[in-house]
Design a protein around this motif. Structure first.
Motif, short mmCIF file in Angstrom:
data_model
loop_
_atom_site.label_atom_id
_atom_site.label_comp_id
_atom_site.label_asym_id
_atom_site.label_seq_id
_atom_site.Cartn_x
_atom_site.Cartn_y
_atom_site.Cartn_z
N PRO A 125 0.81 -1.22 0.00
CA PRO A 125 0.00 0.00 0.00
C PRO A 125 0.84 1.27 0.00
O PRO A 125 0.41 2.29 -0.53
N ALA A 126 2.05 1.22 0.57
CA ALA A 126 2.91 2.40 0.57
C ALA A 126 3.33 2.77 -0.84
O ALA A 126 3.39 3.95 -1.21
N ARG A 130 2.24 6.12 -3.06
CA ARG A 130 3.16 7.01 -3.79
C ARG A 130 2.68 7.23 -5.22
O ARG A 130 2.68 8.35 -5.73
N LEU A 131 2.23 6.14 -5.87
CA LEU A 131 1.79 6.24 -7.26
C LEU A 131 0.50 7.05 -7.38
O LEU A 131 0.35 7.86 -8.31
N ILE A 132 -0.44 6.84 -6.47
CA ILE A 132 -1.66 7.65 -6.47
C ILE A 132 -1.32 9.12 -6.25
O ILE A 132 -1.86 10.02 -6.91
N HIS A 149 -12.08 1.85 0.53
CA HIS A 149 -12.92 0.74 0.98
C HIS A 149 -12.08 -0.51 1.18
O HIS A 149 -11.23 -0.84 0.35
N SER A 150 -12.31 -1.20 2.29
CA SER A 150 -11.73 -2.53 2.54
C SER A 150 -10.21 -2.51 2.46
O SER A 150 -9.55 -1.83 3.25
N TRP A 151 -9.60 -3.22 1.49
CA TRP A 151 -8.14 -3.24 1.35
C TRP A 151 -7.58 -1.82 1.27
O TRP A 151 -6.51 -1.54 1.81
N SER A 152 -8.31 -0.94 0.65
CA SER A 152 -7.83 0.43 0.49
C SER A 152 -7.95 1.26 1.75
O SER A 152 -7.57 2.43 1.76
N ARG A 254 -1.19 -11.18 -4.75
CA ARG A 254 0.00 -10.61 -4.12
C ARG A 254 -0.37 -9.48 -3.16
O ARG A 254 0.25 -9.33 -2.10
N ASP A 255 -1.38 -8.67 -3.52
CA ASP A 255 -1.82 -7.61 -2.62
C ASP A 255 -2.33 -8.18 -1.30
O ASP A 255 -2.06 -7.65 -0.22
N LEU A 256 -3.11 -9.26 -1.39
CA LEU A 256 -3.64 -9.88 -0.18
C LEU A 256 -2.53 -10.54 0.64
O LEU A 256 -2.52 -10.46 1.86
N ASP A 257 -1.60 -11.14 -0.05
CA ASP A 257 -0.51 -11.86 0.61
C ASP A 257 0.34 -10.93 1.47
O ASP A 257 0.74 -11.29 2.58
N GLY A 258 0.60 -9.74 0.98
CA GLY A 258 1.49 -8.83 1.69
C GLY A 258 0.82 -7.92 2.70
O GLY A 258 1.51 -7.19 3.42
#
Length: 342
Positions: A125-126, A130-132, A149-152, A254-258
């Motif tokens: 997410p970091a 940065r990209l956003i 929302h949620s993951w975000s 991969r997003d969920l894993d990390g």
């Protein structure tokens, strides 16, 4: 006896060859089906917005409401959760906020929708924060209301912590914010962290994931909406099948894993958040437990407002849209009042 053994050996060799040929044929059929599903999905759901250049690639964004430079009630940035894309929050609340006079920007997160994955470490997410932030700077967007929302929830708070100049306020909907019980090795999403698990999932991503997902996608979506029902037209309106494409499916995993490890590092920092914050969650969320995440976050973010909606599950931006929109509008008014007092 030797003849019998020889016959048995030849029969076993023949069976192994037939099985090997059948497996190869099945794998080839699944690869072909995945390729066809990807083509069909992208033809049915073409890009709906524009792509913004950032370092290393582009992020896709869907826009609604007053355009750049036009009078508005403020800019709202929508960030979708796992297994989704920019159209999901736009369909739920984005167009309504645009109709109420807000400029609304809904981003495909890196690797989702029509955004490039961009960086090898984009699961963090970091990095996505940065990209956003780079995309908002490229679009000349000043401090905005960030809705995650949620993951975000992890992404929106990362933006507030690492790029506070981009944030006028935070609205966190059923946010993932803290390490959860059982979320370490062997817990949620942990079964695929072993080497065999990773190998099997990589194979599945390019073979059976799309055909099986296409068949069962409505049931997966129904589980996310519980205890409420799946809204009519949701899968098509939110362009959910885009997640079945192998590159997006892999990015989602991969997003969920990390996420668990990232939250172990980030969660002690929440007291540093200075942006006005509202947290909205349902008390019947079976996906992201409100007590573990939303309530804990509300205790740690200075001045945060917590709204818990009775009887509502994880997709409250759809089933409790009135409450969510009202809280975002109140947050905007709170931010404007604070700015006017300076």
């Amino acid at each position: 006896m030797r003849r019998r053994r020889g016959r048995i050996s030849r029969v076993l060799t023949l069976i192994a060859g037939l099985l090997g040929g059948a497996v190869a044929a099945l794998v080839a059929a699944c690869l072909l089906a995945t390729w066809i599903i990807t083509l069909v999905v992208e033809a049915r759901y073409p890009p709906a917005g524009r792509r913004v250049a950032v370092e290393g690639g582009h992020l896709a964004v869907i826009e609604a409401g007053p355009g750049e430079g036009a009078p508005s009630r403020g800019t709202v940035v929508l960030l979708h959760g796992a297994s989704a894309n920019a159209m999901d929050p736009m369909l739920a609340i984005g167009r309504r906020l645009a109709g109420d006079g807000f400029r609304v920007l809904s981003f495909d997160r890196p690797g989702f929708g029509y955004s490039d994955r961009i960086a090898p470490d984009a699961a963090s997410p970091a990095v996505q924060a940065r990209l956003i932030g780079e995309a908002l700077a490229a679009m000349k967007v000043g401090p905005a209301l960030i809705v995650g929302h949620s993951w975000s929830g992890a992404l929106a708070t990362a933006i507030a912590l690492d790029h506070p100049e981009r944030v006028a306020g935070l609205a966190l909907l059923a946010p993932v914010s803290h390490p959860w019980p059982g979320g370490g090795v062997g817990g949620y999403a942990g079964w695929y962290r072993s080497l065999p698990g990773r190998i099997l999932l990589t194979i599945a991503t390019y073979t059976v994931a799309a055909p099986l997902g296409y068949t069962w996608l409505d049931r997966f979506a129904e589980a996310v909406f519980r205890p409420q029902g799946l809204p009519a037209g949701y899968l098509d309106g939110a362009r959910v099948p885009l997640v079945l494409r192998p590159s997006t499916f892999a990015a989602n995993l991969r997003d969920l894993d990390g996420l668990y490890g990232f939250l172990q590092r980030q969660s002690p920092r929440y007291r540093e958040i200075t942006a006005p914050t509202v947290i909205v969650a349902g008390d019947s969320d079976p996906v992201v437990k409100t007590d573990v995440h939303a309530r804990a976050l509300a205790r740690e973010v200075p001045g945060a407002k917590l709204v818990v909606v009775p009887g509502v599950g994880h997709m409250l931006q759809y089933v409790a849209a009135d409450t969510v929109v009202a809280e975002i509008e109140a947050l905007a008014a709170r931010e404007r009042a604070g700015a006017g007092a300076e």
